[in-house]
Design an enzyme around this catalytic site. Structure first.
Site, PDB file in Angstrom:
ATOM      1  N   GLU A   8      -6.897  -1.475  -6.552  1.00  0.00           N
ATOM      2  CA  GLU A   8      -6.123  -0.533  -7.359  1.00  0.00           C
ATOM      3  C   GLU A   8      -5.075  -1.336  -8.137  1.00  0.00           C
ATOM      4  O   GLU A   8      -4.256  -2.022  -7.526  1.00  0.00           O
ATOM      5  CB  GLU A   8      -5.423   0.502  -6.470  1.00  0.00           C
ATOM      6  CG  GLU A   8      -6.388   1.448  -5.760  1.00  0.00           C
ATOM      7  CD  GLU A   8      -5.674   2.444  -4.841  1.00  0.00           C
ATOM      8  OE1 GLU A   8      -6.190   3.556  -4.675  1.00  0.00           O
ATOM      9  OE2 GLU A   8      -4.613   2.103  -4.276  1.00  0.00           O
ATOM     10  N   ASN A  64      -5.141   6.222  -0.702  1.00  0.00           N
ATOM     11  CA  ASN A  64      -4.368   6.678   0.452  1.00  0.00           C
ATOM     12  C   ASN A  64      -3.826   8.092   0.270  1.00  0.00           C
ATOM     13  O   ASN A  64      -3.389   8.723   1.230  1.00  0.00           O
ATOM     14  CB  ASN A  64      -3.222   5.707   0.765  1.00  0.00           C
ATOM     15  CG  ASN A  64      -3.739   4.525   1.565  1.00  0.00           C
ATOM     16  OD1 ASN A  64      -4.795   4.597   2.201  1.00  0.00           O
ATOM     17  ND2 ASN A  64      -3.024   3.416   1.521  1.00  0.00           N
ATOM     18  N   SER A 110       0.828  -1.209   0.000  1.00  0.00           N
ATOM     19  CA  SER A 110       0.000   0.000   0.000  1.00  0.00           C
ATOM     20  C   SER A 110       0.860   1.255   0.000  1.00  0.00           C
ATOM     21  O   SER A 110       0.338   2.344  -0.194  1.00  0.00           O
ATOM     22  CB  SER A 110      -0.969   0.003   1.184  1.00  0.00           C
ATOM     23  OG  SER A 110      -0.334  -0.387   2.349  1.00  0.00           O
ATOM     24  N   HIS A 163      -3.549  -3.799  -5.473  1.00  0.00           N
ATOM     25  CA  HIS A 163      -3.758  -3.324  -4.106  1.00  0.00           C
ATOM     26  C   HIS A 163      -5.196  -3.569  -3.651  1.00  0.00           C
ATOM     27  O   HIS A 163      -6.116  -2.837  -4.040  1.00  0.00           O
ATOM     28  CB  HIS A 163      -3.413  -1.832  -4.036  1.00  0.00           C
ATOM     29  CG  HIS A 163      -3.482  -1.254  -2.658  1.00  0.00           C
ATOM     30  ND1 HIS A 163      -3.822   0.048  -2.417  1.00  0.00           N
ATOM     31  CD2 HIS A 163      -3.248  -1.813  -1.440  1.00  0.00           C
ATOM     32  CE1 HIS A 163      -3.801   0.260  -1.118  1.00  0.00           C
ATOM     33  NE2 HIS A 163      -3.451  -0.845  -0.505  1.00  0.00           N
TER      34      HIS A 163
HETATM   35  P1  NAI Z   1       0.477  -9.387   8.159  1.00  0.00           P
HETATM   36  O1  NAI Z   1       1.551  -9.013   9.096  1.00  0.00           O
HETATM   37  O2  NAI Z   1      -0.880  -9.744   8.679  1.00  0.00           O
HETATM   38  O3  NAI Z   1       0.977 -10.625   7.249  1.00  0.00           O
HETATM   39  C1  NAI Z   1       2.210 -10.679   6.619  1.00  0.00           C
HETATM   40  C2  NAI Z   1       2.585 -12.143   6.491  1.00  0.00           C
HETATM   41  O4  NAI Z   1       3.725 -12.248   5.627  1.00  0.00           O
HETATM   42  C3  NAI Z   1       2.982 -12.786   7.816  1.00  0.00           C
HETATM   43  O5  NAI Z   1       2.251 -13.981   7.996  1.00  0.00           O
HETATM   44  C4  NAI Z   1       4.476 -13.063   7.656  1.00  0.00           C
HETATM   45  O6  NAI Z   1       4.894 -14.244   8.317  1.00  0.00           O
HETATM   46  C5  NAI Z   1       4.613 -13.213   6.163  1.00  0.00           C
HETATM   47  N1  NAI Z   1       5.937 -12.919   5.641  1.00  0.00           N
HETATM   48  C6  NAI Z   1       6.791 -11.942   6.013  1.00  0.00           C
HETATM   49  N2  NAI Z   1       7.898 -11.991   5.245  1.00  0.00           N
HETATM   50  C7  NAI Z   1       7.732 -12.998   4.374  1.00  0.00           C
HETATM   51  C8  NAI Z   1       8.528 -13.529   3.322  1.00  0.00           C
HETATM   52  N3  NAI Z   1       9.705 -13.012   3.007  1.00  0.00           N
HETATM   53  N4  NAI Z   1       8.045 -14.568   2.617  1.00  0.00           N
HETATM   54  C9  NAI Z   1       6.843 -15.119   2.914  1.00  0.00           C
HETATM   55  N5  NAI Z   1       6.057 -14.664   3.909  1.00  0.00           N
HETATM   56  C10 NAI Z   1       6.494 -13.616   4.624  1.00  0.00           C
HETATM   57  O7  NAI Z   1       0.387  -8.181   7.111  1.00  0.00           O
HETATM   58  P2  NAI Z   1      -0.879  -7.719   6.237  1.00  0.00           P
HETATM   59  O8  NAI Z   1      -1.659  -6.728   6.989  1.00  0.00           O
HETATM   60  O9  NAI Z   1      -1.549  -8.908   5.690  1.00  0.00           O
HETATM   61  O10 NAI Z   1      -0.133  -6.907   5.069  1.00  0.00           O
HETATM   62  C11 NAI Z   1       0.569  -7.569   4.042  1.00  0.00           C
HETATM   63  C12 NAI Z   1       0.848  -6.592   2.923  1.00  0.00           C
HETATM   64  O11 NAI Z   1      -0.384  -6.026   2.440  1.00  0.00           O
HETATM   65  C13 NAI Z   1       1.720  -5.403   3.288  1.00  0.00           C
HETATM   66  O12 NAI Z   1       2.504  -5.055   2.173  1.00  0.00           O
HETATM   67  C14 NAI Z   1       0.701  -4.314   3.575  1.00  0.00           C
HETATM   68  O13 NAI Z   1       1.220  -3.020   3.420  1.00  0.00           O
HETATM   69  C15 NAI Z   1      -0.338  -4.609   2.521  1.00  0.00           C
HETATM   70  N6  NAI Z   1      -1.676  -4.125   2.814  1.00  0.00           N
HETATM   71  C16 NAI Z   1      -2.203  -4.202   4.071  1.00  0.00           C
HETATM   72  C17 NAI Z   1      -3.491  -3.753   4.338  1.00  0.00           C
HETATM   73  C18 NAI Z   1      -4.075  -3.861   5.699  1.00  0.00           C
HETATM   74  O14 NAI Z   1      -5.074  -3.172   5.965  1.00  0.00           O
HETATM   75  N7  NAI Z   1      -3.532  -4.657   6.604  1.00  0.00           N
HETATM   76  C19 NAI Z   1      -4.324  -3.165   3.264  1.00  0.00           C
HETATM   77  C20 NAI Z   1      -3.720  -3.213   1.967  1.00  0.00           C
HETATM   78  C21 NAI Z   1      -2.423  -3.634   1.767  1.00  0.00           C
END
Ligand code: NAI
Length: 505
Positions: free
Chosen positions: A156, A194, A123, A144
């Site tokens: 997006e 955003n 994001s 996104h």
């Molecule tokens: P989260 O922390 O819930 O999940 C991330 C997951 O990725 C974790 O389970 C972690 O173990 C895993 N991970 C970390 N490094 C890794 C790697 N190198 N290889 C494989 N797995 C790996 O995070 P969330 O909230 O799901 O966000 C994920 C992405 O989505 C980020 O880039 C965030 O900016 C984006 N995003 C988040 C939103 C939200 O509201 N939480 C909305 C839109 C986008």
């Protein structure tokens, strides 16, 4: 370029909140889905959560039991990236860290087939920058999703500098085939939502800092008058001030500290105090058990209006005049500058000057300004502000006029463009600048704000309805009041104002 076929295999990397949601969306659309996470057990736990979500849909009668089983059966956990060999699309949703994302995609690219597409759910990181070390950045783009991905319609589709039109188009059509509302945007800080949403929070924080009204009153005005689903403070409390402030800071820094995105000291204080919102039990509101929720301030009473003289055209508030007539108020019409004169008060819709300045400059006695409303035919709550020179009873008289036609009324301090007008003008200005800079087309920006943030109307369509010249005037007045570059009107809006005016004349 068509959407990926249903037979295409989708891989999701990172099985956190977003990854699990995206995997569910893809599986529900009929694809076979692979799920990978570095943390042991994380992908299996995500599968469990998805299973629970599907069970809930079955219980609510929104999904057949057989279909739920099929969807679950279509998802599989893989233990290493080698399992990606047959993937047609790899969507990454790992930690928000550019180096981690770059490293991951370099490894992914070594394992997938040359025609496979690669996408990031980032994001805030530049899509162009993530793609830079890839051998084939043309097949890479941003996809996104919004949280929670199965429920939020907006996606997006972000093109980096090297993304090919075919990649962009295929991802766009695929998102649409998954039942989403995709929009196209260029890789720029904050993409569409955003970025364009920043003034919704920033202007409210400024109004609060300046003591224009309290939190509950400002929220109620934006919700009940502006037609937004949530007020800015309750929404920031829901998002979490740490997250909301971090997005603001990232957009501010990425745009080389443009004052338009300047973070708020007030919000920084909340973060410093650990008052992060709902999740910590306290933000602008107190969420602890038994806490009393503050309510909007109510304007004082005044005498019942008997007659009103309407001078000139009231613009978007013209329907108010009809409602007054229906409510039995005698209405006389005269030419003039958009004023409603009644015993004890003269009302006008804000055009961005403070009531005090306008009263002095236009020589209007007992001036009370009223705010913009989404629809003056549907009574909600309206803000009024009186000029310093006006008598104290002017507010009561003006408030009674609105109450006569069903409105709730709150008095705010005399501040330029009041609350809803200021918010809407600044949202439209940001949207206009995003168009000017080629981030996205006007239609996609409006759709993004309606589907991604539930705004009642796209900011550009709203500005168009009000008249671009009116929005421009509000912004110019805000800029001259504060002497702040933050309020500089977008050149795109200026151009619209001129072309709209010449079409009318
Ligand atoms: P989260 O922390 O819930 O999940 C991330 C997951 O990725 C974790 O389970 C972690 O173990 C895993 N991970 C970390 N490094 C890794 C790697 N190198 N290889 C494989 N797995 C790996 O995070 P969330 O909230 O799901 O966000 C994920 C992405 O989505 C980020 O880039 C965030 O900016 C984006 N995003 C988040 C939103 C939200 O509201 N939480 C909305 C839109 C986008």
């Amino acid at each position: 370029m068509n959407a990926l076929a249903r037979t295409a295999q989708i891989a999701v990397i990172g099985a956190g909140a977003m990854g699990a949601g995206i995997a569910q969306v893809a599986a529900q659309a009929g694809h076979s889905v692979l799920l990978f996470d570095v943390r042991e057990g994380a992908a299996l736990a995500a599968m469990d959560r998805i299973g629970q979500n599907l069970d809930k849909l079955v219980a609510k009668g929104r999904l057949a039991e057989e279909a739920a089983k099929q969807i679950q059966g279509a998802m599989r956990v893989i233990d290493t990236l080698d399992g990606l060999a047959d993937a047609d699309l790899v969507i990454e949703a790992i930690v928000e860290d550019i180096q981690a994302k770059r490293d991951l995609f370099v490894e992914v690219e070594k394992r997938v087939r040359p025609e496979a597409l690669l996408a990031t759910n980032t994001s805030s990181v530049s899509v162009t920058a993530i793609a830079a070390p890839l051998k084939h950045p043309e097949r890479f783009a941003g996809l996104h999703f919004f949280n929670p991905a199965p429920l939020m319609a907006l996606v997006e589709v972000i093109a980096g500098l090297a993304t090919s039109p075919q990649t962009r188009q295929c991802l766009f059509e695929t998102a649409r085939a998954w039942g989403k509302e995709p929009v196209q945007a260029r890789s720029t800080p904050g993409f569409i939502v955003n970025r364009v949403a920043r003034p919704f929070y920033a202007e409210a924080l400024r109004l609060l800092e300046e003591g224009v009204a309290d939190v509950a009153t400002l929220d109620a005005l934006v919700r009940e008058g502006g037609g937004f689903r949530m007020g800015p403070f309750e929404l920031m409390d829901l998002i979490g001030h740490d997250v909301n402030a971090a997005v603001t800071r990232s957009v501010f820094e990425s745009y080389f500290q443009d004052p338009r995105f300047k973070p708020s000291l007030l919000q920084q204080e909340l973060v410093a105090a650990g008052r992060l919102g709902r999740k910590s039990g306290r933000g602008f509101y107190d969420y602890t058990d038994g806490a009393i929720r503050p309510v909007a301030q109510e304007a004082p009473d005044g005498p019942q209006p008997v007659s009103v003289c309407v001078e000139g055209d009231m613009g978007p508030a013209e329907v108010l005049v009809e409602a007054l007539q229906r409510a039995g108020v005698n209405v006389e019409r005269l030419p003039g500058a958009g004023l409603m004169r009644l015993a004890g008060a003269t009302l006008a819709l804000t055009e961005g000057r403070s009531a005090t300045a306008r009263s002095a400059e236009d020589d209007v006695q007992d001036l009370v300004l009223f705010d913009l409303a989404l629809d003056y035919a549907k009574p909600g709550r309206i803000a009024l502000a009186k000029a310093d020179q006006a008598s104290n009873s002017a507010i009561g008289a003006a408030a009674q006029l609105f109450r006569q036609v069903g409105w709730s009324v709150s008095v705010v301090d005399d501040s330029p463009a009041l609350v809803v007008m200021r918010t809407v003008a600044m949202l439209a200005n940001e949207a206009a600048d995003a168009v000017l800079q080629g981030v996205a087309c006007p239609e996609d920006i409006d759709r993004a704000m309606c589907f991604g943030t539930n705004y009642p109307r796209g900011p550009l369509a709203w500005a168009q309805g009000l008249g671009a010249h009116r929005v421009l005037q509000v912004l110019a007045n805000l800029q001259s009041h504060y002497g702040d570059d933050r309020y500089r009107p977008s050149a795109w809006l200026r151009r619209r104002a001129i072309s709209q005016q010449s079409l009318l004349s």
